[in-house]
Write a protein that holds these residues in place. Sequence first.
Motif, PDB file in Angstrom:
ATOM      1  N   THR A  15       0.759  -1.322  -0.055  1.00 38.12           N
ATOM      2  CA  THR A  15      -0.003   0.036   0.007  1.00 38.12           C
ATOM      3  C   THR A  15       0.926   1.248   0.042  1.00 38.12           C
ATOM      4  N   TYR A  18       2.489   1.689  -3.229  1.00 42.50           N
ATOM      5  CA  TYR A  18       1.705   2.430  -4.400  1.00 42.50           C
ATOM      6  C   TYR A  18       1.492   3.692  -4.029  1.00 42.50           C
ATOM      7  N   SER A  21       4.277   5.596  -5.401  1.00 46.29           N
ATOM      8  CA  SER A  21       4.507   5.570  -6.938  1.00 46.29           C
ATOM      9  C   SER A  21       3.545   6.558  -7.615  1.00 46.29           C
ATOM     10  N   VAL A  22       2.238   6.777  -6.883  1.00 46.90           N
ATOM     11  CA  VAL A  22       1.454   7.547  -7.086  1.00 46.90           C
ATOM     12  C   VAL A  22       1.927   9.037  -6.952  1.00 46.90           C
ATOM     13  N   LEU A 181      -2.589   7.533 -10.961  1.00 51.26           N
ATOM     14  CA  LEU A 181      -3.150   6.299 -10.483  1.00 51.26           C
ATOM     15  C   LEU A 181      -2.895   5.158 -11.202  1.00 51.26           C
ATOM     16  N   VAL A 182      -3.046   5.440 -12.590  1.00 49.47           N
ATOM     17  CA  VAL A 182      -2.776   4.318 -13.590  1.00 49.47           C
ATOM     18  C   VAL A 182      -1.149   4.116 -13.648  1.00 49.47           C
ATOM     19  N   GLY A 184       0.886   4.218 -11.140  1.00 50.79           N
ATOM     20  CA  GLY A 184       1.072   3.717 -10.099  1.00 50.79           C
ATOM     21  C   GLY A 184       1.024   2.122 -10.099  1.00 50.79           C
ATOM     22  N   ILE A 185      -0.283   1.859 -10.719  1.00 51.54           N
ATOM     23  CA  ILE A 185      -0.720   0.304 -10.873  1.00 51.54           C
ATOM     24  C   ILE A 185       0.456  -0.464 -11.910  1.00 51.54           C
ATOM     25  N   ALA A 186       0.772   0.554 -12.867  1.00 57.62           N
ATOM     26  CA  ALA A 186       1.590  -0.107 -13.925  1.00 57.62           C
ATOM     27  C   ALA A 186       3.091  -0.334 -13.274  1.00 57.62           C
ATOM     28  N   ASN A 188       3.754  -0.854 -10.101  1.00 61.26           N
ATOM     29  CA  ASN A 188       3.844  -2.032  -9.195  1.00 61.26           C
ATOM     30  C   ASN A 188       3.539  -3.077  -9.889  1.00 61.26           C
ATOM     31  N   GLY A 189       2.759  -3.353 -10.757  1.00 64.53           N
ATOM     32  CA  GLY A 189       2.406  -4.527 -11.571  1.00 64.53           C
ATOM     33  C   GLY A 189       3.786  -4.949 -12.077  1.00 64.53           C
TER      34      GLY A 189
END
Length: 289
Positions: A15, A18, A21-22, A181-182, A184-186, A188-189
């Motif tokens: 958490t 993320y 990263s965001v 937000l997008v 951050g997902i990328a 972490n993915g």
Amino acid sequence: MAEIHHFDHGWVTPTFSYVLSVLGSLLGLIGAVRLRSARTNAEKGWWLVLSTLAIGATGIWTMHFVAMLGFEVVGTQVRYDVGLTAASVLIAVVAVGAGLAIALLGNGARNLRILVGGVLAGLGVAAMHYTGMAAMRLDGEIHYAGSRVLLSVVIAVVAATVALWLTLVVRKPVVIFISALVMGIAVNGMHFTGMSAMSVTEEQHFGTIQGATAGSLLVPIGVTVVFAILGMVYALMAAPSEEDRAASEYLKARIDARMAQQAEQAARQSTGRGTLGNGNWTYRDRGQQ
């Protein structure tokens, strides 16, 4: 095979990683918007450096470091080579900076610049990740599943390309936030896909494992990140935006126009010219006209 835990502290580390990263992506995108409106090379260079540090150091590398705080291999201590860890930071910053420079500072062929910059930045991010993993020291031999490594590299390249595209198109605050937000997902993915490719074969080791613990690196890195984020936020808030410049120019034009009008009126009064025309006239002269 040794048992590996990626979330040793529960959902706290993923958490927090993320969020970082965001936050880094958000600051980097705002810096990119300012870069596009910059008028001098010095301003462009300043915003390029700021965006690079925000995305490369905070949004990507710091996210990687925080996520690694939750990494554990059962039955062995985990240590980190400080030199390779520092090298991974440098790789992330240089790769992201090069990608941003290609995408944002070039002229023409925008899609090609985004693609080239995205591939370069994505490969750099993947290199950062696996350099950081190579810095690990433990009682065992590390192996990687080739297919998942390849998938993590593809995710890194795609994520970097999309990120560079976003730096060129987003302007509205809401869109910038959603884009962060997008991103951050990328990021972490990519990280956790790369981590899932890892396995460890236990080996007997005698003596102390050399290197620094993640906890011992936490304080200096954490302090550096906090001050860096505060500095970037201050720089973004203190620097005038495009709207601020337009308002300042409009106000300056109004002031200049008012001053010119006052100077013209003062000149007329000093020469005695008004509604009578020539200041040498007298009342008696009217009958001689």
